[in-house]
Enzyme design. Structure first.
Site, short mmCIF file in Angstrom:
data_model
loop_
_atom_site.label_atom_id
_atom_site.label_comp_id
_atom_site.label_asym_id
_atom_site.label_seq_id
_atom_site.Cartn_x
_atom_site.Cartn_y
_atom_site.Cartn_z
N THR A 25 -0.90 -6.11 -10.33
CA THR A 25 0.31 -5.40 -9.59
C THR A 25 -0.15 -5.12 -8.06
O THR A 25 -1.42 -4.93 -7.95
CB THR A 25 0.39 -3.93 -10.44
N GLY A 26 0.71 -5.53 -7.15
CA GLY A 26 0.62 -5.22 -5.99
C GLY A 26 0.98 -6.49 -5.05
O GLY A 26 1.50 -7.26 -5.66
N SER A 27 0.88 -6.43 -3.64
CA SER A 27 1.39 -7.67 -2.95
C SER A 27 0.66 -8.72 -3.13
O SER A 27 1.16 -9.88 -3.26
CB SER A 27 1.29 -7.04 -1.51
N GLY A 82 -5.38 -7.97 -7.69
CA GLY A 82 -5.66 -7.52 -6.27
C GLY A 82 -6.63 -6.15 -6.44
O GLY A 82 -7.14 -5.63 -7.63
N ALA A 83 -7.34 -5.53 -5.54
CA ALA A 83 -7.94 -4.37 -5.51
C ALA A 83 -7.95 -3.72 -4.06
O ALA A 83 -7.53 -4.32 -3.07
CB ALA A 83 -9.36 -4.82 -5.78
N GLY A 97 -1.59 1.98 -6.72
CA GLY A 97 -0.32 1.59 -7.36
C GLY A 97 -0.11 2.42 -8.62
O GLY A 97 1.06 2.44 -9.37
N GLU A 103 -4.06 -2.00 -16.07
CA GLU A 103 -4.96 -2.95 -15.56
C GLU A 103 -6.13 -2.98 -16.12
O GLU A 103 -6.95 -4.16 -16.03
CB GLU A 103 -4.96 -2.53 -13.81
C1 5RP Z 1 -2.56 -1.37 -8.16
C2 5RP Z 1 -3.73 -2.03 -7.41
C3 5RP Z 1 -3.63 -3.02 -6.51
O1 5RP Z 1 -4.27 -4.25 -6.84
C4 5RP Z 1 -4.26 -2.87 -5.15
O2 5RP Z 1 -3.49 -1.40 -4.70
C5 5RP Z 1 -4.08 -3.98 -4.02
O3 5RP Z 1 -2.81 -3.99 -3.62
P1 5RP Z 1 -2.24 -5.02 -2.60
O4 5RP Z 1 -2.77 -6.35 -3.07
O5 5RP Z 1 -0.80 -5.03 -2.33
O6 5RP Z 1 -3.11 -4.66 -1.39
O7 5RP Z 1 -5.12 -1.71 -7.88
O8 5RP Z 1 -3.03 -0.51 -9.05
#
Ligand code: 5RP
Length: 226
Positions: A25-27, A82-83, A97, A103
């Site tokens: 989840t995330g961009s 992602g992280a 998120g 996750e």
């Molecule tokens: C959601 C997460 C996302 O992977 C983390 O916030 C990274 O987000 P992005 O890829 O938008 O930078 O852990 O729970």
């Protein structure tokens, strides 16, 4: 192409025909979902996916990836997500998120967990840039907060987007965003939070990442766990 998209495309190339793949989840995870769908459409790659959140479910449906429900899954071939932070020992901080529960389940059930970041996510220690998200049973949040404060943690319930209430996760939990003494190592923090009654899940992912793909100024650096 930005560094997030670059690492996402590299991760999509790891997927082999017939795999069951977890979608983060995330961009950055969204770039991976798009890249995987392109391989399915262009190369005829056969893949089944399972989502870590409502948002990634909708994204995967939009790009036409075949999906199964988490309830039907006992293990996965690969999970890609992602992280928010990655420390030198490949411990992660996740959960901005607030989809921690699914996750971490997917990361734990996967033969391989590939983490996608750009260089801005690399930190010396977990908690360097973000508080630790701690998902709590709604009726337990005051007790959990007190327990965590007894270990030196400080923080508050996460506000909602409109700042007129509190963030509630997909499963009805509240989120405490807590900071700790920088001298506390992530193993101690992980153990403490795992052992605190009322905590549903938290954002420290220790010993789960198989590899971290780091986007650095248009190049991908791969770090694999030994
Ligand atoms: C959601 C997460 C996302 O992977 C983390 O916030 C990274 O987000 P992005 O890829 O938008 O930078 O852990 O729970």
């Amino acid at each position: 192409m930005n560094d997030k998209e670059l690492v996402a495309r590299q991760a999509a190339r790891q997927v082999k025909d017939g795999m069951l793949v977890g979608l983060g989840t995330g961009s950055t995870a969204n770039f991976f979902i798009e890249a995987l769908a392109r391989r399915k459409d262009d190369e005829g790659l056969r893949v089944t996916t399972v989502a870590s959140s409502v948002v990634s479910t909708i994204k995967a449906q939009e790009v036409g990836l075949p999906m199964v429900a988490l309830e039907q899954v006992t293990r996965l071939d690969l999970y890609v997500d992602g992280a928010d932070e990655v420390s030198p020992d490949m411990t992660l901080l996740k959960g901005q998120g607030a989809d921690l529960v699914r996750e971490k389940l997917l990361a734990n059930a996967s033969d391989a967990f590939v983490v996608l970041v750009d260089k801005s996510k690399l930190v010396d220690r977990i908690g360097a840039r973000f508080p630790i998200p701690i998902e709590v049973m709604p009726f337990a949040w005051r007790m959990v907060k007190r327990s965590i404060e007894a270990t030196g943690g400080q923080g508050e319930l996460r506000p909602n987007a409109g700042k007129d209430g509190f963030a509630v996760t997909a499963y009805g939990s509240l989120v405490l965003d807590m900071t700790f003494d920088p001298a506390l190592d992530s193993q101690t923090l992980d153990d403490t939070l795992n052992g605190t009654p009322g905590v549903v899940e938290h954002g420290i992912f220790r010993g789960l990442a198989s590899a971290v793909f780091i986007g650095v100024d248009g190049q991908v650096q791969e770090r694999w766990a030994s």
